[in-house]
Design an enzyme around this catalytic site. Structure first.
Site, PDB file in Angstrom:
ATOM      1  N   TRP A 127       0.858  -1.329  -0.049  1.00 15.17           N
ATOM      2  CA  TRP A 127       0.045  -0.074   0.024  1.00 15.17           C
ATOM      3  C   TRP A 127       0.919   1.206  -0.077  1.00 15.17           C
ATOM      4  CZ3 TRP A 127      -2.387   2.629   4.897  1.00 15.17           C
ATOM      5  CH2 TRP A 127      -3.153   3.592   4.576  1.00 15.17           C
ATOM      6  N   ASP A 208      -0.793  -5.963   9.216  1.00 18.92           N
ATOM      7  CA  ASP A 208      -1.936  -4.867   8.937  1.00 18.92           C
ATOM      8  C   ASP A 208      -3.314  -5.671   8.375  1.00 18.92           C
ATOM      9  OD1 ASP A 208      -3.344  -2.696   7.833  1.00 18.92           O
ATOM     10  OD2 ASP A 208      -2.027  -1.981   6.282  1.00 18.92           O
ATOM     11  N   ALA A 210      -6.590  -5.056   7.268  1.00 22.71           N
ATOM     12  CA  ALA A 210      -7.496  -3.798   6.980  1.00 22.71           C
ATOM     13  C   ALA A 210      -8.773  -4.385   6.427  1.00 22.71           C
ATOM     14  CB  ALA A 210      -6.683  -2.902   5.959  1.00 22.71           C
ATOM     15  N   LYS A 243     -13.897  -1.097   6.381  1.00 23.29           N
ATOM     16  CA  LYS A 243     -14.223  -1.860   5.323  1.00 23.29           C
ATOM     17  C   LYS A 243     -15.304  -3.157   5.972  1.00 23.29           C
ATOM     18  CE  LYS A 243     -10.362   0.008   3.341  1.00 23.29           C
ATOM     19  NZ  LYS A 243      -9.388   0.814   4.204  1.00 23.29           N
TER      20      LYS A 243
END
Length: 394
Positions: A127, A208, A210, A243
């Site tokens: 990212w 991470d 997400a 999300k």
């Protein structure tokens, strides 16, 4: 003072958003911004979120601060959702943060305090904001191979070789699931091998997470994270609710820090509290309270999980449809990787010139490295994209 400021490099994704908005062509398709959209092009408020907000509205009597680390019910609920049986409460400190990005920043600050000489190892690619934050903080970085541009799959042998060079006390930043920007995930056996490498080198896993729930399911998407954290003496996890709960603008995230010994937990928790105080004092509460309300009520949890599963299966269906369309148009299986990737993103393998051609001739917007957001499609736009890909010579 302000006259000496220098222009900052624009965020490419945000710039693409602005370009898309300015495009007046009918039928334009936005596959750039990393936000889930339903078939109508909207990012809906989930049913359980609406109900939780109603309950909060009816019951809330004050808007005073909560605590520096956040609401305990939110922290415990998220800790269980992320780590499940891998959660060692005696060795885990938790912090409410401003979204998943805030959790990443606080994790890096915490790690830097603990080891000022660390290097952060990030996947190539990753990212873009990972690298931007690391560079802004002045933290040394190293990349490890992750993606094979030729096969559009993982380069696991390269990844293992590069991770073996990590030093004790370094951070290894791992995508828990639904790798952004490639969509290529590690298998559980590969997670085991990564865990063994980390154990040998003494490097600390920093996951991470997400997109939990957007790939293969809530528990399936966290399986690698749980394996690595469960095996590691120390670990960091940054999780986002943007999300899977659809509460992007509420900025609800959490940082989990596993310490080597229970005696270190309070020290880590105190340092994390200090970091919140220095950065933004008290964390935002509304999004966290929505999540807490859902996770503490069995009926709301069930409804949320059901709707999240609808979202996940919808994206999987779009992947299958796009792969099938491209298989028919090309007479080959070279795009079948799209069906095997998971989450919102895949890297198509197009050149920047091909991406530009697709945008210019079809009003289809994707990031220059050919990362496309599957959730920006619907059943009607998939054939349009497939034809554009073939006509661009991808």
């Amino acid at each position: 003072m302000f006259g000496t400021l220098k222009p900052q490099a624009p965020d490419k994704i945000l710039a693409l958003m602005g370009e898309f908005k300015a495009d007046t062509r009918q039928g334009k398709i936005d596959l750039g911004v990393g936000v889930y959209k339903d078939p109508t092009g909207l990012t809906p408020v989930m049913r359980a979120v609406r109900e939780a907000e109603k309950r909060i509205w009816d019951a809330e009597t004050t808007k005073t601060y909560t605590t520096l680390i956040g609401e305990p019910g939110y922290l415990s609920g998220m800790s269980r959702m992320v780590l499940a049986d891998a959660l060692d409460t005696d060795r885990t400190a938790a912090l409410s943060t401003v979204g998943g990005t805030g959790a990443i920043r606080q994790a890096l600050e915490l790690a830097r305090i603990g080891n000022p000489d660390l290097t952060v190892h990030v996947s190539d690619p990753t990212w873009p904001n990972h690298v931007s934050i690391l560079n802004f903080m002045g933290l040394p970085t190293a990349t490890y191979r992750y993606f094979d541009d030729a096969t559009r799959g993982g380069d696991f042998e390269g990844m293992k070789a590069d991770l073996a060079r990590a030093r004790k006390g370094d951070l290894v930043l791992l995508h828990g699931c639904c790798h952004n920007p490639t969509g290529a995930n590690l298998t559980l056996d590969q997670w085991r091998q990564v865990s063994e490498i980390l154990d040998r080198t003494g490097a600390v896993p920093f996951v991470d997470l997400a997109y939990q729930g957007f790939g293969d399911g809530l528990d399936e998407d966290a399986a690698g994270t749980r394996l690595v954290v469960g095996n590691a003496p120390e670990a960091l996890v940054a999780a986002s609710c943007s999300k899977n709960f659809g509460i992007y603008r509420e900025r609800a995230g959490v940082l989990l820090a596993k310490v080597a010994d229970p005696a270190q937990r309070d020290l880590a928790q105190g340092t994390m509290s200090f970091l919140n105080r220095q950065t933004y004092s008290f964390p935002p509460d509304h999004g966290a309270r929505i999540v807490m309300t859902i996770l503490e009520d069995a009926a709301l949890t069930a409804d949320w999980k059901a709707e999240l599963e609808e979202v996940r299966l919808g994206m999987l269906g779009l992947r299958q449809q796009l792969a099938a369309e491209l298989r028919e148009l090309t007479g080959s299986d070279r795009f079948d990787f799209l069906e095997h990737h998971r989450g919102m993103f895949s890297r198509l393998g197009a050149t920047p010139a091909q991406v530009q051609k697709i945008k210019d001739e079809n009003a289809i917007y994707m990031v220059g490295d050919s990362r496309l957001n599957i959730a920006g499609l619907n059943r009607d736009s998939v054939p349009i994209l497939a034809r554009a890909i073939v006509e661009a010579g991808v």
